[in-house]
Enzyme design. Structure first.
Site, mmCIF file in Angstrom:
data_model
loop_
_atom_site.group_PDB
_atom_site.id
_atom_site.type_symbol
_atom_site.label_atom_id
_atom_site.label_comp_id
_atom_site.label_asym_id
_atom_site.label_seq_id
_atom_site.Cartn_x
_atom_site.Cartn_y
_atom_site.Cartn_z
ATOM 1 N N GLU A 131 42.873 46.242 35.069
ATOM 2 C CA GLU A 131 42.045 45.801 33.942
ATOM 3 C C GLU A 131 41.666 44.354 34.201
ATOM 4 O O GLU A 131 42.491 43.563 34.678
ATOM 5 C CB GLU A 131 42.842 45.905 32.632
ATOM 6 C CG GLU A 131 42.023 45.622 31.375
ATOM 7 C CD GLU A 131 42.096 44.204 30.834
ATOM 8 O OE1 GLU A 131 41.435 43.917 29.835
ATOM 9 O OE2 GLU A 131 42.802 43.353 31.419
ATOM 10 N N GLU B 66 36.591 44.780 31.062
ATOM 11 C CA GLU B 66 36.398 44.430 29.653
ATOM 12 C C GLU B 66 35.292 43.390 29.543
ATOM 13 O O GLU B 66 35.389 42.290 30.094
ATOM 14 C CB GLU B 66 37.684 43.894 29.009
ATOM 15 C CG GLU B 66 37.420 43.593 27.543
ATOM 16 C CD GLU B 66 38.547 42.884 26.799
ATOM 17 O OE1 GLU B 66 39.687 42.833 27.278
ATOM 18 O OE2 GLU B 66 38.231 42.361 25.705
ATOM 19 N N ASP C 131 38.776 40.965 32.820
ATOM 20 C CA ASP C 131 37.885 40.455 31.770
ATOM 21 C C ASP C 131 36.681 39.771 32.403
ATOM 22 O O ASP C 131 36.836 39.034 33.380
ATOM 23 C CB ASP C 131 38.637 39.407 30.937
ATOM 24 C CG ASP C 131 39.950 39.947 30.414
ATOM 25 O OD1 ASP C 131 39.912 40.833 29.554
ATOM 26 O OD2 ASP C 131 41.012 39.483 30.875
ATOM 27 N N HIS D 202 47.282 44.815 33.655
ATOM 28 C CA HIS D 202 46.527 43.991 32.703
ATOM 29 C C HIS D 202 46.223 42.619 33.316
ATOM 30 O O HIS D 202 47.132 41.840 33.579
ATOM 31 C CB HIS D 202 47.387 43.848 31.439
ATOM 32 C CG HIS D 202 46.774 43.039 30.363
ATOM 33 N ND1 HIS D 202 47.330 41.865 29.905
ATOM 34 C CD2 HIS D 202 45.646 43.234 29.627
ATOM 35 C CE1 HIS D 202 46.585 41.373 28.934
ATOM 36 N NE2 HIS D 202 45.556 42.185 28.743
ATOM 37 N N ARG D 203 44.974 42.373 33.586
ATOM 38 C CA ARG D 203 44.517 41.154 34.295
ATOM 39 C C ARG D 203 45.154 41.091 35.688
ATOM 40 O O ARG D 203 45.441 40.007 36.202
ATOM 41 C CB ARG D 203 44.842 39.877 33.508
ATOM 42 C CG ARG D 203 44.426 39.934 32.043
ATOM 43 C CD ARG D 203 44.791 38.673 31.275
ATOM 44 N NE ARG D 203 44.691 38.879 29.836
ATOM 45 C CZ ARG D 203 45.069 38.005 28.909
ATOM 46 N NH1 ARG D 203 45.538 36.837 29.264
ATOM 47 N NH2 ARG D 203 44.946 38.273 27.625
ATOM 48 N N LYS E 257 33.621 40.617 27.760
ATOM 49 C CA LYS E 257 34.030 39.642 26.743
ATOM 50 C C LYS E 257 32.790 39.151 25.986
ATOM 51 O O LYS E 257 32.446 37.963 26.012
ATOM 52 C CB LYS E 257 34.783 38.482 27.405
ATOM 53 C CG LYS E 257 36.200 38.858 27.841
ATOM 54 C CD LYS E 257 37.098 39.068 26.625
ATOM 55 C CE LYS E 257 38.563 39.277 26.961
ATOM 56 N NZ LYS E 257 39.334 39.817 25.845
ATOM 57 N N HIS F 134 39.523 35.462 31.432
ATOM 58 C CA HIS F 134 39.749 35.974 30.083
ATOM 59 C C HIS F 134 39.030 35.169 29.011
ATOM 60 O O HIS F 134 38.379 35.718 28.122
ATOM 61 C CB HIS F 134 41.248 36.015 29.779
ATOM 62 C CG HIS F 134 41.566 36.542 28.425
ATOM 63 N ND1 HIS F 134 41.612 35.735 27.304
ATOM 64 C CD2 HIS F 134 41.819 37.806 27.984
ATOM 65 C CE1 HIS F 134 41.897 36.476 26.247
ATOM 66 N NE2 HIS F 134 42.025 37.744 26.633
ATOM 67 N N ASP G 134 51.348 43.907 31.972
ATOM 68 C CA ASP G 134 51.409 42.789 32.932
ATOM 69 C C ASP G 134 52.430 43.098 34.024
ATOM 70 O O ASP G 134 52.536 42.381 35.002
ATOM 71 C CB ASP G 134 51.868 41.497 32.209
ATOM 72 C CG ASP G 134 50.959 41.121 31.045
ATOM 73 O OD1 ASP G 134 49.772 41.471 31.073
ATOM 74 O OD2 ASP G 134 51.460 40.467 30.097
#
Ligand code: G3P
Ligand code: CA
Length: 247
Positions: free
Chosen positions: A35, A110, A37, A8-9, A112, A50, A230
């Site tokens: 992943e 993702e 953003d 995640h990120r 945004k 993000h 994470d």
């Protein structure tokens, strides 16, 4: 079925989110996917961050949409995380695609675009994925249902995922009806029946953001297709324990 571990990120537990050190660490930890953003610059470049503003994660201030890519390159995206990462730049989506294209990893981008309007965002990202021949390994996700409908018109071979963080009746049907191939839900929405319903409708289900051992265990036990974490190294260890029948 093996639940995929998606960083995640990036491995954001140990490096600044959405930066190269976090992505590289995720790769080295054995994450199966990344992943990230995306927001758009003033000159239409998709970049990895993000928030809609620079304030929380960089030494800059203000909206991404008010800066060009050349200007954004000068900001520091590591400095607010730790002194060890001072000088880490913001990354563009193209830089990430270049890096990941020769690695055996899935990429979840993702968009945004739920609170911000970026007119050419979907088309720009779609063309970039094609240029890097990443269609088969990419998931495009968004909280914006209209964006899924727009994406569906061109993205025949790219997986589309609807994101959901609030409880809502008929969520799986809604996702299916707008053309999503997957549902990405917040952990507190996870239960046996939503997993069953997704799978009955040939949709994947992935869960965010799963950092606790007990939560990871629940996702593995229910047969979720993926988790966003994470902590990819921990998630791999918990999955190994789960598969071997140990707690
Ligand atoms: O894609 C899953 C998750 O990243 C969505 O929430 O706020 O971490 O972007 P957020
Ligand atoms: Ca995200």
């Amino acid at each position: 079925m093996v639940t995929e571990i998606i960083a995640h990120r990036g491995a954001s537990c140990a490096a600044p989110e959405n930066t190269f050190p976090a992505f590289d660490l995720a790769y080295k930890m054995g994450a199966e996917g990344i992943e990230t953003d995306v927001h758009m610059t003033k000159d239409g470049v998709p970049i990895l961050i993000h928030d809609a503003t620079l304030d929380r994660t960089t030494n800059g201030k203000g909206y991404i949409k008010d800066y060009t890519w050349e200007q954004l390159k000068l900001f520091d995206a590591g400095y607010t995380y730790s002194i060890n990462f001072v000088g880490t730049p913001i990354m563009s989506l193209e830089q990430l695609l270049k890096w990941i294209s020769n690695k055996n990893m899935r990429l979840n981008i993702e968009l945004k675009n739920n609170n911000m309007e970026y007119p050419n965002m979907e088309k720009t990202i779609y063309e970039m994925i094609n240029d890097y021949k990443m269609q088969e390994r990419t998931i495009l996700s968004t909280f914006n249902q209209e964006s899924i409908v727009r994406l569906k018109k061109w993205t025949k071979n790219i997986e589309l995922a609807l994101l959901a963080s609030k409880k809502q009746k008929g969520l799986v049907s809604l996702a299916k009806n707008i053309g999503a191939n997957a549902l990405h839900i917040k952990f507190n929405l996870l239960n046996k029946s939503i997993v069953k319903e997704c799978h009955k409708n040939q949709m994947s289900i992935r869960v965010f953001t799963v950092n606790k051992k007990s939560a990871m265990h629940k996702c593995y036990q229910l047969g979720c297709n993926g988790i966003f974490t994470d902590m990819p190294k921990k998630a791999k260890w918990v999955r190994m324990l789960f598969k071997s029948g140990m707690k």
